[in-house]
Write a protein that holds these residues in place. Structure first.
Motif, PDB file in Angstrom:
ATOM      1  N   LEU A  92       0.939  -1.104  -0.281  1.00  0.00           N
ATOM      2  CA  LEU A  92       0.087   0.163   0.089  1.00  0.00           C
ATOM      3  C   LEU A  92       0.873   1.305  -0.019  1.00  0.00           C
ATOM      4  O   LEU A  92       0.455   2.219  -0.251  1.00  0.00           O
ATOM      5  CB  LEU A  92      -1.082   0.209   1.238  1.00  0.00           C
ATOM      6  N   LEU A  93       2.153   1.072   0.341  1.00  0.00           N
ATOM      7  CA  LEU A  93       3.186   2.240   0.340  1.00  0.00           C
ATOM      8  C   LEU A  93       3.250   3.133  -0.619  1.00  0.00           C
ATOM      9  O   LEU A  93       2.888   4.149  -0.820  1.00  0.00           O
ATOM     10  CB  LEU A  93       4.539   1.885   0.881  1.00  0.00           C
ATOM     11  N   PRO A  94       3.335   2.598  -1.851  1.00  0.00           N
ATOM     12  CA  PRO A  94       3.265   3.445  -3.112  1.00  0.00           C
ATOM     13  C   PRO A  94       2.152   4.345  -3.347  1.00  0.00           C
ATOM     14  O   PRO A  94       2.148   5.410  -3.694  1.00  0.00           O
ATOM     15  CB  PRO A  94       3.584   2.389  -4.202  1.00  0.00           C
ATOM     16  N   GLY A  95       0.992   3.416  -3.298  1.00  0.00           N
ATOM     17  CA  GLY A  95      -0.456   4.442  -3.215  1.00  0.00           C
ATOM     18  C   GLY A  95      -0.566   5.618  -2.389  1.00  0.00           C
ATOM     19  O   GLY A  95      -0.916   6.617  -2.737  1.00  0.00           O
ATOM     20  N   ILE A  96      -0.168   5.079  -1.220  1.00  0.00           N
ATOM     21  CA  ILE A  96      -0.217   6.218   0.026  1.00  0.00           C
ATOM     22  C   ILE A  96       0.515   7.431  -0.166  1.00  0.00           C
ATOM     23  O   ILE A  96       0.358   8.414  -0.077  1.00  0.00           O
ATOM     24  CB  ILE A  96      -0.049   5.496   1.243  1.00  0.00           C
ATOM     25  N   ALA A  97       1.799   7.149  -0.731  1.00  0.00           N
ATOM     26  CA  ALA A  97       2.946   8.012  -0.932  1.00  0.00           C
ATOM     27  C   ALA A  97       2.230   8.958  -2.346  1.00  0.00           C
ATOM     28  O   ALA A  97       2.712  10.059  -2.159  1.00  0.00           O
ATOM     29  CB  ALA A  97       4.236   7.344  -1.536  1.00  0.00           C
ATOM     30  N   ALA A  98       1.887   8.300  -3.329  1.00  0.00           N
ATOM     31  CA  ALA A  98       1.308   8.874  -4.455  1.00  0.00           C
ATOM     32  C   ALA A  98       0.228  10.012  -3.863  1.00  0.00           C
ATOM     33  O   ALA A  98      -0.074  10.949  -4.324  1.00  0.00           O
ATOM     34  CB  ALA A  98       0.657   8.031  -5.328  1.00  0.00           C
ATOM     35  N   VAL A  99      -0.774   9.765  -2.981  1.00  0.00           N
ATOM     36  CA  VAL A  99      -1.696  10.487  -2.765  1.00  0.00           C
ATOM     37  C   VAL A  99      -1.347  11.619  -1.566  1.00  0.00           C
ATOM     38  O   VAL A  99      -1.544  12.649  -2.003  1.00  0.00           O
ATOM     39  CB  VAL A  99      -2.706   9.538  -1.601  1.00  0.00           C
ATOM     40  N   ILE A 100      -0.271  11.539  -0.894  1.00  0.00           N
ATOM     41  CA  ILE A 100       0.207  12.232  -0.067  1.00  0.00           C
ATOM     42  C   ILE A 100       0.975  13.300  -0.593  1.00  0.00           C
ATOM     43  O   ILE A 100       0.740  14.549  -0.698  1.00  0.00           O
ATOM     44  CB  ILE A 100       1.126  11.732   1.172  1.00  0.00           C
ATOM     45  N   THR A 101       1.792  12.652  -1.692  1.00  0.00           N
ATOM     46  CA  THR A 101       2.509  13.615  -2.564  1.00  0.00           C
ATOM     47  C   THR A 101       1.797  14.660  -3.447  1.00  0.00           C
ATOM     48  O   THR A 101       1.995  15.717  -3.983  1.00  0.00           O
ATOM     49  CB  THR A 101       3.419  12.835  -3.488  1.00  0.00           C
ATOM     50  N   SER A 102       0.635  14.040  -4.144  1.00  0.00           N
ATOM     51  CA  SER A 102      -0.382  14.729  -4.905  1.00  0.00           C
ATOM     52  C   SER A 102      -1.061  15.946  -4.031  1.00  0.00           C
ATOM     53  O   SER A 102      -1.110  16.901  -4.408  1.00  0.00           O
ATOM     54  CB  SER A 102      -1.550  14.000  -5.390  1.00  0.00           C
ATOM     55  N   LEU A 103      -1.402  15.419  -2.912  1.00  0.00           N
ATOM     56  CA  LEU A 103      -2.111  16.703  -1.956  1.00  0.00           C
ATOM     57  C   LEU A 103      -1.101  17.535  -1.723  1.00  0.00           C
ATOM     58  O   LEU A 103      -1.477  18.767  -1.854  1.00  0.00           O
ATOM     59  CB  LEU A 103      -2.458  16.029  -0.704  1.00  0.00           C
ATOM     60  N   LEU A 104       0.103  17.352  -1.350  1.00  0.00           N
ATOM     61  CA  LEU A 104       1.202  18.288  -0.936  1.00  0.00           C
ATOM     62  C   LEU A 104       1.698  19.229  -2.209  1.00  0.00           C
ATOM     63  O   LEU A 104       1.676  20.406  -1.889  1.00  0.00           O
ATOM     64  CB  LEU A 104       2.243  17.620  -0.459  1.00  0.00           C
ATOM     65  N   THR A 105       1.582  18.419  -3.432  1.00  0.00           N
ATOM     66  CA  THR A 105       1.980  19.229  -4.684  1.00  0.00           C
ATOM     67  C   THR A 105       0.832  20.421  -4.844  1.00  0.00           C
ATOM     68  O   THR A 105       1.137  21.550  -5.000  1.00  0.00           O
ATOM     69  CB  THR A 105       2.108  18.517  -5.617  1.00  0.00           C
ATOM     70  N   LEU A 106      -0.387  20.103  -4.861  1.00  0.00           N
ATOM     71  CA  LEU A 106      -1.565  20.692  -4.933  1.00  0.00           C
ATOM     72  C   LEU A 106      -1.509  21.921  -4.073  1.00  0.00           C
ATOM     73  O   LEU A 106      -1.790  23.197  -4.340  1.00  0.00           O
ATOM     74  CB  LEU A 106      -2.755  20.081  -5.287  1.00  0.00           C
ATOM     75  N   TYR A 107      -1.353  21.645  -2.714  1.00  0.00           N
ATOM     76  CA  TYR A 107      -1.189  22.718  -1.638  1.00  0.00           C
ATOM     77  C   TYR A 107      -0.166  23.491  -1.611  1.00  0.00           C
ATOM     78  O   TYR A 107      -0.348  24.575  -1.832  1.00  0.00           O
ATOM     79  CB  TYR A 107      -1.123  21.715  -0.431  1.00  0.00           C
ATOM     80  N   MET A 108       1.037  23.116  -2.082  1.00  0.00           N
ATOM     81  CA  MET A 108       2.280  24.040  -2.606  1.00  0.00           C
ATOM     82  C   MET A 108       1.817  24.793  -3.725  1.00  0.00           C
ATOM     83  O   MET A 108       2.317  26.247  -3.793  1.00  0.00           O
ATOM     84  CB  MET A 108       3.371  22.951  -2.834  1.00  0.00           C
ATOM     85  N   LEU A 109       1.045  24.456  -4.695  1.00  0.00           N
ATOM     86  CA  LEU A 109       0.971  25.189  -5.853  1.00  0.00           C
ATOM     87  C   LEU A 109      -0.105  26.309  -5.850  1.00  0.00           C
ATOM     88  O   LEU A 109       0.008  27.418  -6.125  1.00  0.00           O
ATOM     89  CB  LEU A 109       0.507  24.400  -7.094  1.00  0.00           C
ATOM     90  N   SER A 110      -1.075  25.817  -4.810  1.00  0.00           N
ATOM     91  CA  SER A 110      -2.113  26.911  -4.647  1.00  0.00           C
ATOM     92  C   SER A 110      -1.498  27.909  -3.810  1.00  0.00           C
ATOM     93  O   SER A 110      -1.837  29.232  -3.755  1.00  0.00           O
ATOM     94  CB  SER A 110      -3.222  26.020  -3.713  1.00  0.00           C
ATOM     95  N   LEU A 111      -0.592  27.581  -2.668  1.00  0.00           N
ATOM     96  CA  LEU A 111       0.235  28.601  -2.000  1.00  0.00           C
ATOM     97  C   LEU A 111       0.892  29.656  -2.876  1.00  0.00           C
ATOM     98  O   LEU A 111       1.117  30.789  -2.539  1.00  0.00           O
ATOM     99  CB  LEU A 111       0.866  28.258  -0.971  1.00  0.00           C
ATOM    100  N   LEU A 112       1.663  29.001  -4.032  1.00  0.00           N
ATOM    101  CA  LEU A 112       2.581  29.927  -4.609  1.00  0.00           C
ATOM    102  C   LEU A 112       1.502  30.792  -5.428  1.00  0.00           C
ATOM    103  O   LEU A 112       2.008  32.115  -5.661  1.00  0.00           O
ATOM    104  CB  LEU A 112       3.337  28.878  -5.672  1.00  0.00           C
ATOM    105  N   GLU A 113       0.310  30.401  -5.922  1.00  0.00           N
ATOM    106  CA  GLU A 113      -0.381  31.227  -6.609  1.00  0.00           C
ATOM    107  C   GLU A 113      -1.211  32.277  -5.526  1.00  0.00           C
ATOM    108  O   GLU A 113      -1.103  33.440  -6.035  1.00  0.00           O
ATOM    109  CB  GLU A 113      -1.479  30.280  -7.149  1.00  0.00           C
ATOM    110  N   VAL A 114      -1.224  32.086  -4.548  1.00  0.00           N
ATOM    111  CA  VAL A 114      -1.809  32.784  -3.445  1.00  0.00           C
ATOM    112  C   VAL A 114      -1.005  34.038  -3.327  1.00  0.00           C
ATOM    113  O   VAL A 114      -1.121  35.185  -3.468  1.00  0.00           O
ATOM    114  CB  VAL A 114      -2.264  32.324  -2.162  1.00  0.00           C
TER     115      VAL A 114
END
Length: 227
Positions: free
Chosen positions: A195-217
């Motif tokens: 399950l680790l790769p899937g969990i890592a992908a979900v967490i990384t995706s959320l963090l990436t979108l979070y980071m990009l949103s803050l960059l745009e803010v």
């Protein structure tokens, strides 16, 4: 409209010193209001007009303005980031978001060890840390002029708009540290296996979108704020 001399500007600064305002935005706004108001009167009326301003802008009134401004800024940053996040899925930009998620999930499926999964998770956290450092450096540079004017005030001056963004930049890094050390503290041993790769992908995706949103803010607010 006349230009105030240095002695008059110093007198204005001394008047504002005692209000102990820590918000660079509020401090700059009040200082500009004092200067623009007093420029409309002759030198002979400077003292009386300054006294009128002092009676209006009392310390409690200025702190009330600062508290309301800080509250409104936090609400505005939250709304702006939420609007940016929704825009990734509600407009033509959804292709952009889906493309990022597809790349992350593909990379996650190619990982073959826990070290590679760790690097995948660390990548957005490292970028957030770099953003945090650069962001605070930029803010310090932007508020330097107002800090130099009130350098004798004796209390730290910060950008009210920068504080909620700075906190949001560092929050995932802080949470990651807690999640790393918490299981070790209580001797938890979770075997997630495949399950680790899937969990890592979900967490990384959320963090990436979070980071990009803050960059745009940051980009949006830098047009009107000290960022």
């Amino acid at each position: 409209m006349r230009q105030l001399n240095q002695l008059e500007l110093k007198e204005i600064q001394r008047s504002i010193f005692h209000k102990e305002i820590s918000s660079a935005e509020v401090l700059a706004e009040i200082y500009d209001h004092y200067v623009s108001h007093l420029q409309e009167f002759p030198e002979s009326e400077f003292g009386s007009q300054l006294l009128d301003l002092e009676q209006k802008f009392t310390q409690s009134y200025c702190h009330s303005i600062q508290a309301k401004f800080n509250k409104s800024v936090r609400e505005d940053i939250s709304k702006t980031q939420w609007w940016v996040l929704k825009s990734y899925f509600c407009t033509s930009r959804w292709i952009y978001a889906v493309g990022i998620l597809a790349v992350i999930f593909y990379v996650a499926t190619q990982t073959k060890s826990q070290q590679e999964i760790g690097l995948l998770l660390l990548s957005p956290l490292i970028l957030l840390t770099l953003m945090y450092i650069i962001f605070n450096w930029r803010v310090a540079k932007k508020i330097r002029p107002i800090k130099s004017i009130f350098k004798e005030m004796g209390i730290p001056i910060t950008s009210s708009v920068s504080i909620p963004i700075s906190e949001r930049l560092y929050l995932p890094v802080l949470l990651a540290q807690v999640l790393i050390y918490f299981p070790r503290l209580f001797s938890f041993d979770l075997d997630l296996g495949s399950l680790l790769p899937g969990i890592a992908a979900v967490i990384t995706s959320l963090l990436t979108l979070y980071m990009l949103s803050l960059l745009e803010v940051w980009k949006i607010k830098s047009k009107t704020a000290l960022l």
